[in-house]
Design an enzyme around this catalytic site. Structure first.
Site, PDB file in Angstrom:
ATOM      1  N   GLU A 265      14.808 -25.857 -23.553  1.00  0.00           N
ATOM      2  CA  GLU A 265      14.859 -26.265 -22.152  1.00  0.00           C
ATOM      3  C   GLU A 265      13.974 -25.326 -21.347  1.00  0.00           C
ATOM      4  O   GLU A 265      13.975 -24.114 -21.584  1.00  0.00           O
ATOM      5  CB  GLU A 265      16.292 -26.189 -21.611  1.00  0.00           C
ATOM      6  CG  GLU A 265      17.217 -27.261 -22.136  1.00  0.00           C
ATOM      7  CD  GLU A 265      17.048 -28.591 -21.416  1.00  0.00           C
ATOM      8  OE1 GLU A 265      16.453 -28.595 -20.317  1.00  0.00           O
ATOM      9  OE2 GLU A 265      17.498 -29.597 -21.959  1.00  0.00           O
ATOM     10  N   SER A 447       9.628 -20.653 -18.566  1.00  0.00           N
ATOM     11  CA  SER A 447       8.845 -19.867 -19.532  1.00  0.00           C
ATOM     12  C   SER A 447       9.632 -18.700 -20.106  1.00  0.00           C
ATOM     13  O   SER A 447       9.057 -17.686 -20.508  1.00  0.00           O
ATOM     14  CB  SER A 447       7.545 -19.359 -18.884  1.00  0.00           C
ATOM     15  OG  SER A 447       6.786 -20.441 -18.391  1.00  0.00           O
ATOM     16  N   ARG A 448      10.947 -18.835 -20.136  1.00  0.00           N
ATOM     17  CA  ARG A 448      11.845 -17.833 -20.711  1.00  0.00           C
ATOM     18  C   ARG A 448      11.824 -16.504 -19.952  1.00  0.00           C
ATOM     19  O   ARG A 448      12.269 -15.482 -20.478  1.00  0.00           O
ATOM     20  CB  ARG A 448      11.513 -17.590 -22.204  1.00  0.00           C
ATOM     21  CG  ARG A 448      11.774 -18.804 -23.100  1.00  0.00           C
ATOM     22  CD  ARG A 448      13.244 -19.167 -23.054  1.00  0.00           C
ATOM     23  NE  ARG A 448      13.605 -20.247 -23.945  1.00  0.00           N
ATOM     24  CZ  ARG A 448      13.753 -21.517 -23.570  1.00  0.00           C
ATOM     25  NH1 ARG A 448      13.517 -21.858 -22.326  1.00  0.00           N
ATOM     26  NH2 ARG A 448      14.126 -22.434 -24.426  1.00  0.00           N
ATOM     27  N   LEU A 449      11.334 -16.514 -18.714  1.00  0.00           N
ATOM     28  CA  LEU A 449      11.358 -15.296 -17.903  1.00  0.00           C
ATOM     29  C   LEU A 449      12.652 -15.278 -17.090  1.00  0.00           C
ATOM     30  O   LEU A 449      12.651 -15.303 -15.853  1.00  0.00           O
ATOM     31  CB  LEU A 449      10.126 -15.242 -16.995  1.00  0.00           C
ATOM     32  CG  LEU A 449       8.782 -15.206 -17.736  1.00  0.00           C
ATOM     33  CD1 LEU A 449       7.631 -15.190 -16.749  1.00  0.00           C
ATOM     34  CD2 LEU A 449       8.715 -13.985 -18.655  1.00  0.00           C
TER      35      LEU A 449
END
Length: 473
Positions: A265, A447-449
């Site tokens: 996701e 972006s997984r940040l």
């Protein structure tokens, strides 16, 4: 009905799903809109909502946002118009290609509704040469089960464009194709007869799947139309799966082939910044918890409890939070359970709250002790009588020969206290309180940040205070 067929594939409930021949499908529509009192606009609304719900279940916002709905001249096109409206309200960005508008009030009214939402209508000649550049999803609502003959312009060209798209092997490089009830151009009973038709990624069958759905090989087959009344089910001996919860659609057919490593996701959330959170983590938790409750999440008080025995062997399970204040987090259980055994050897534990719909997690770590007996007693008698009896019956985590043992013991206790007398709390049941030493608030980001803010106890000027730090995702 001799021409009815039953699928060999399993439904969500494990039963076989009925597939309808063209004649039965037409008869059912006639009866729905005749003696059973439905109007065509009601059925269209239910169908379009079902399509939008199925699309939203599989193609998540953020990764699949831009939708092109191609509508034909009949009822199937009306289903597409309704689906476009619902997708707009779900947060998607639909555009509509509607080449052969009909002057009938029902359809012109649907167009007016879409125009009032500023949903663009795109003429065929203005569609981009490469649909993949501008759209993530294409909904095929051109022709339904009543279509006969060969598609005429401009629908023949539109179908050919879908054929070209579906021929691209890498589905990640092209829009997902969703067909409403029947893939346009297919024979309603025999499917893609000459093998030259397009192959949708999703088929949303309405009322019941049509026979051509047996030839559907895509990964996502849904049934929509939670409106079939018992007289229809009985007359046509329909086997239909139950719809989960309040959903307007249900997955049927084979389970999709999934590459687990590709499941992901791309979270879209407000930023979680240090200057926006409460200085006290208990206050911040209550704020997030209240927001989860307000959002209507199911069991927002569910939390994963992880304990470990004296050798450090961990064990996790879901429990329900039953109280929180500045002293800690409280839950109740059987004192003979595995978690209780672990806590007697190692009185430290971790809690995890996961609110998926809000892209949020809260981790809490600390020491654990039993709550006072009077506190457990008070909570026990606040529970429904059935739950009180269940707590007595269950010797949690012990091995039993079968469910009937529980049922028989419960029945006997139910009879014993049938006079309404007070049910005594068993000595082996009560509460625990975790006193936190660390909190972490996690907010999923693109972006997984992800945002991760940690609260830990520090000694400052001979007093203990909560210190906030940002952790790398």
């Amino acid at each position: 009905m001799a021409s009815l067929a039953v699928s060999a594939s399993a439904s969500a409930s494990g039963e076989e799903v009925t597939h309808l021949a063209q004649r039965e499908a037409a008869e059912i529509d006639e009866q729905l809109m005749g003696p059973l009192g439905f109007s065509v606009d009601q059925l269209m609304e239910l169908a379009g909502l079902s399509v939008a719900a199925a699309v939203a279940e599989v193609y998540k916002l953020g990764e699949h946002t831009r939708v092109l709905v191609i509508c034909g001249p009949g009822n199937n096109g009306g289903d597409g118009l309704v689906a476009a409206r619902h997708l707009h309200h779900f947060g998607y960005k639909p555009s509509v290609c509607y080449p052969k508008r009909t002057p009938k009030p029902l359809y012109s009214g649907l167009c007016t509704q879409l125009e009032s939402l500023t949903i663009p209508f795109v003429p065929v000649e203005d569609l981009p040469a490469n649909l993949s550049e501008e759209f993530d999803i294409i909904i095929d609502a051109m022709f339904g089960f009543s279509f006969h003959g060969t598609p005429r312009p401009p629908f023949d060209d539109l179908i050919n464009r879908l054929v070209s798209l579906s021929a691209i092997d890498n589905s990640a490089k092209r829009p997902a194709i969703v067909s409403v009830d029947i893939p346009s151009g297919w024979h309603v009973e025999e499917g893609d007869i000459n093998g030259g038709g397009f192959k949708p990624d999703m088929l949303v069958s309405l009322t019941a799947p049509k026979l051509c759905a047996k030839k559907f090989t895509g990964p996502h087959h849904f049934l929509g139309g939670r409106f079939v009344p018992p007289p229809i089910v009985s007359k046509y001996k329909l086997h239909l799966p139950p719809y989960p919860g309040t959903s307007m659609c249900v997955r049927i057919g084979k389970a999709p082939s999934v590459d687990i490593s590709s499941l992901r996701e791309n979270y879209i959330s407000p930023e979680l910044l240090e200057n926006q959170v409460m200085p006290d983590p208990f206050d911040q938790f209550v704020r997030w918890f209240d927001e989860a409750v307000t959002a209507g999440l199911r069991e927002p008080n569910a939390m994963a409890l992880t304990t470990a025995d004296k050798e450090g062997k961990p064990s996790s399970r879901m429990v329900l939070l039953k109280g929180v204040d500045k002293q800690g987090f409280v839950w109740y259980t059987n004192y003979g359970s595995q978690k209780a055994h672990d806590l007697s050897e190692n009185p430290n534990a971790a809690l995890l709250f996961y609110w998926n719909e809000m892209n949020r997690q809260v981790r809490v770590e600390g020491s654990v002790q039993k709550v006072p007996e009077e506190e457990s007693e008070k909570y026990f008698h606040s529970r429904p009588r059935g739950s009180q009896l269940g707590a007595i019956v269950s010797k949690q985590s012990t091995i039993i020969p079968g469910r009937e043992v529980l049922q028989q013991a419960y029945k006997e206790l139910e009879q014993k206290y049938s006079d309404g007398s007070v049910i005594p709390k068993p000595d082996y049941w009560g509460g625990y309180r975790l006193t936190p030493k660390l909190f972490e608030f996690w907010q999923g980001q693109q972006s997984r940040l992800h945002d991760r803010l940690q609260y830990s106890l520090r000694e400052v000027d001979r007093s203990t205070v909560w210190h906030i730090e940002r952790l790398s995702p």
